[in-house]
Design an enzyme around this catalytic site. Structure first.
Site, PDB file in Angstrom:
ATOM      1  N   ARG A  65       0.967  -1.756  -0.296  1.00 54.63           N
ATOM      2  CA  ARG A  65      -0.412  -0.080  -0.482  1.00 54.63           C
ATOM      3  C   ARG A  65       0.998   1.484  -0.141  1.00 54.63           C
ATOM      4  O   ARG A  65       1.739   1.492   0.863  1.00 54.63           O
ATOM      5  CB  ARG A  65      -0.790   0.039   0.728  1.00 54.63           C
ATOM      6  CG  ARG A  65      -1.824   0.929   1.182  1.00 54.63           C
ATOM      7  CD  ARG A  65      -2.434   0.910   2.399  1.00 54.63           C
ATOM      8  NE  ARG A  65      -1.568   1.928   3.358  1.00 54.63           N
ATOM      9  CZ  ARG A  65      -1.494   1.542   4.878  1.00 54.63           C
ATOM     10  NH1 ARG A  65      -1.751   0.661   5.915  1.00 54.63           N
ATOM     11  NH2 ARG A  65      -0.692   2.699   5.703  1.00 54.63           N
ATOM     12  N   HIS A 107      -3.203   4.240   4.875  1.00 56.82           N
ATOM     13  CA  HIS A 107      -4.597   3.318   4.589  1.00 56.82           C
ATOM     14  C   HIS A 107      -6.407   4.153   4.393  1.00 56.82           C
ATOM     15  O   HIS A 107      -6.277   3.706   4.126  1.00 56.82           O
ATOM     16  CB  HIS A 107      -4.578   3.091   6.302  1.00 56.82           C
ATOM     17  CG  HIS A 107      -5.896   2.271   6.841  1.00 56.82           C
ATOM     18  ND1 HIS A 107      -5.984   1.003   6.489  1.00 56.82           N
ATOM     19  CD2 HIS A 107      -6.702   2.683   7.451  1.00 56.82           C
ATOM     20  CE1 HIS A 107      -7.395   0.368   6.448  1.00 56.82           C
ATOM     21  NE2 HIS A 107      -7.880   1.576   7.109  1.00 56.82           N
ATOM     22  N   TYR A 118       4.446   5.823  11.145  1.00 61.48           N
ATOM     23  CA  TYR A 118       4.603   3.789  11.591  1.00 61.48           C
ATOM     24  C   TYR A 118       5.338   3.604  10.871  1.00 61.48           C
ATOM     25  O   TYR A 118       5.562   2.747  11.014  1.00 61.48           O
ATOM     26  CB  TYR A 118       3.965   3.595  11.712  1.00 61.48           C
ATOM     27  CG  TYR A 118       2.672   3.200  10.818  1.00 61.48           C
ATOM     28  CD1 TYR A 118       2.165   2.404   9.889  1.00 61.48           C
ATOM     29  CD2 TYR A 118       1.094   4.137  11.222  1.00 61.48           C
ATOM     30  CE1 TYR A 118       1.248   3.001   9.047  1.00 61.48           C
ATOM     31  CE2 TYR A 118       0.412   4.405   9.868  1.00 61.48           C
ATOM     32  CZ  TYR A 118       0.497   3.508   8.983  1.00 61.48           C
ATOM     33  OH  TYR A 118      -0.270   3.438   7.426  1.00 61.48           O
TER      34      TYR A 118
HETATM   35  C1  LIG Z   1     -14.217  -6.175  12.261  1.00 61.10           C
HETATM   36  C2  LIG Z   1     -13.523  -5.018  12.322  1.00 61.10           C
HETATM   37  N1  LIG Z   1     -12.797  -4.708  12.883  1.00 61.10           N
HETATM   38  C3  LIG Z   1     -11.355  -3.460  12.598  1.00 61.10           C
HETATM   39  C4  LIG Z   1     -11.934  -2.931  11.898  1.00 61.10           C
HETATM   40  C5  LIG Z   1     -10.728  -1.228  11.968  1.00 61.10           C
HETATM   41  N2  LIG Z   1      -9.914  -1.475  10.684  1.00 61.10           N
HETATM   42  C6  LIG Z   1     -10.835  -0.687  10.029  1.00 61.10           C
HETATM   43  S1  LIG Z   1      -9.463  -1.178   8.118  1.00 61.10           S
HETATM   44  C7  LIG Z   1      -8.976  -2.438   9.336  1.00 61.10           C
HETATM   45  C8  LIG Z   1      -7.144  -2.760   9.089  1.00 61.10           C
HETATM   46  C9  LIG Z   1      -7.566  -4.364   7.924  1.00 61.10           C
HETATM   47  O1  LIG Z   1      -6.298  -3.921   6.970  1.00 61.10           O
HETATM   48  P1  LIG Z   1      -5.836  -5.341   5.885  1.00 61.10           P
HETATM   49  O2  LIG Z   1      -7.507  -6.712   5.989  1.00 61.10           O
HETATM   50  O3  LIG Z   1      -4.502  -5.569   5.937  1.00 61.10           O
HETATM   51  O4  LIG Z   1      -6.238  -4.733   4.648  1.00 61.10           O
HETATM   52  P2  LIG Z   1      -6.299  -2.878   3.990  1.00 61.10           P
HETATM   53  O5  LIG Z   1      -6.640  -1.628   4.908  1.00 61.10           O
HETATM   54  O6  LIG Z   1      -4.692  -3.341   4.252  1.00 61.10           O
HETATM   55  O7  LIG Z   1      -6.174  -2.945   3.173  1.00 61.10           O
HETATM   56  C10 LIG Z   1      -9.232  -2.157  10.593  1.00 61.10           C
HETATM   57  C11 LIG Z   1      -8.249  -2.968  11.649  1.00 61.10           C
HETATM   58  C12 LIG Z   1     -13.318  -2.911  10.993  1.00 61.10           C
HETATM   59  N3  LIG Z   1     -13.283  -1.917   9.951  1.00 61.10           N
HETATM   60  N4  LIG Z   1     -13.720  -3.925  11.107  1.00 61.10           N
END
Ligand SMILES: Cc1ncc(C[n+]2csc(CCOP(=O)(O)OP(=O)(O)O)c2C)c(N)n1
Ligand SMILES: [Mg+2]
Length: 370
Positions: free
Chosen positions: A256, A260, A269
């Site tokens: 990425r 985010h 970070y």
């Molecule tokens: C069930 C849930 N827990 C926590 C969150 C908060 N949250 C949003 S995105 C994220 C990280 C997800 O990372 P990843 O699966 O690696 O996907 P990326 O954002 O890197 O595409 C989190 C913890 C959420 N939206 N839903």
């Protein structure tokens, strides 16, 4: 992707040279200059869409945006392996997949502007809307795939999720069910190395794809910045699903490049050195170098692609800024398919509040000296 694959599958190196891998090259043997150019174009256009949407958020036209910068090959390569009648379940970052499915640019920002609960009509493109509940789509996809299997449909279902999502219980349940019941679903993990500020090393002590074996399905890694390799392994997994072979797991190693979401500051970070290292593996540069090396690049093609990207970005921008604000009560319209007493009551209370008679809670303007 063969069961014995120990290294990420790669067909094109960052400098544009082909890799000798006859097994996987055979899966894309039909991909000639025209198709390579189409892959390049889709990657350039989706990067432009992403840049435009990010700018729209910075200008206050969108509430939020989740950039896909750097993940174009993982998304475009896998989407090109699908047929229109296959079904896609996604998270919130799969804008390039949506574009390849045929979602018009004018539909891509609706939810992010807060103008509706959705962006596009899922039935028109066989792809679900952006989903923020991390990992939940694994269960939805597995259920859909299994139902399609029971119906005798020869389609594949693919589910996109991230490295962070791989730690969610929903994903574990989906993988277990899919393997035990041979559901025709492709688990496509975009390992972009970060889950907000959490590095992938805290999600998994082994490569994420290795978990597939424990569940009882084939899985492996692919260079997620190599569009041709991603196309090859996704074709293989999709063919397996369609022919009754059950689920597969693909871990696409990518990065990425941006924040985010637009609400995040990644410099807090992660190091600039890490980002620069991945910039040298840019997925769009790679396919451009391949086209140049093999004599399929010219200025006219470059300008055509740039014009197309510009036109799509303009359509997206115009549609976004012209989007009408929804009536406040529309908030309740699509929560359930059929009327629900709780929603009916909430709608009534909110209408009363908007009318200035909130029934006990302070009315707008109450207490303000007149
Ligand atoms: C069930 C849930 N827990 C926590 C969150 C908060 N949250 C949003 S995105 C994220 C990280 C997800 O990372 P990843 O699966 O690696 O996907 P990326 O954002 O890197 O595409 C989190 C913890 C959420 N939206 N839903
Ligand atoms: Mg991630």
């Amino acid at each position: 992707m063969s069961a014995k694959s120990e290294y990420p599958v790669q067909l094109v190196q960052p400098d544009g040279r082909r890799v000798l891998d006859p097994e996987h090259a055979a899966l894309v043997a039909d991909v000639g200059p025209q198709r390579l150019r189409a892959l390049y174009e889709d990657m350039v256009v989706t990067r432009r869409i992403d840049t435009e949407a990010t700018a729209l958020q910075r200008q206050g036209q969108l509430g939020l945006w989740a950039p896909l910068l750097g993940q174009e090959a993982a998304q475009v390569g896998s989407a090109h392996a699908l047929r229109p009648d296959d079904y896609v379940f996604c998270g919130y970052r799969e804008t390039a997949v949506a574009y390849c499915r045929g979602v018009p640019p004018s539909d891509l920002t609706r939810l992010w502007r807060g103008a509706a609960h959705h962006c596009w009509d899922p039935h028109a493109v066989n792809m679900t809307n952006p989903n923020i509940v991390v990992g939940s789509q694994g269960l939805h996809a597995t259920g859909y795939a299994f139902a399609a299997h029971l119906d005798g449909a020869d389609i594949a279902t693919i589910v996109y999720f991230g490295d962070g999502a791989s730690s969610q219980g929903d994903l574990a349940e989906a993988l277990g069910f899919a393997a035990s019941w041979s559901a025709p679903v492709v688990f496509f993990c975009q390992n972009n190395h970060w889950a907000i500020s959490e590095p992938v090393r805290v999600q998994s002590a082994t490569p994420i794809a290795r978990r597939a074996y424990g569940y009882g399905m084939p899985g492996g890694q692919v260079d997620g910045n190599d569009v041709l390799a991603v196309l090859a392994v996704t074709r293989q997994a999709v063919a397996r699903a369609r022919s009754g072979g059950g689920p597969s797991f693909i871990e696409a190693l990518t990065y990425r490049m941006g924040p985010h979401t637009t609400a995040d500051d990644p410099t807090r970070y992660r190091s600039a050195a890490e980002t620069e290292q991945w910039a040298r593996r840019d997925p769009i540069d790679r396919i451009r170098r391949l086209l140049e090396r093999e004599g399929h690049w010219d200025d006219a093609f470059e300008s055509r692609v740039a014009e197309r990207a510009h036109a799509v970005a303009r359509a997206l921008r115009d549609a976004t800024v012209d989007m009408p604000d929804p009536a406040p009560a529309e908030l309740f319209d699509h929560v359930y398919t059929t009327p629900h007493p709780l929603i009916t009551e909430q709608r009534r209370a909110y209408a009363e509040y908007l009318a200035g008679d909130p029934g006990g809670s302070p009315a707008r303007g109450e207490g303000v000296p007149r």
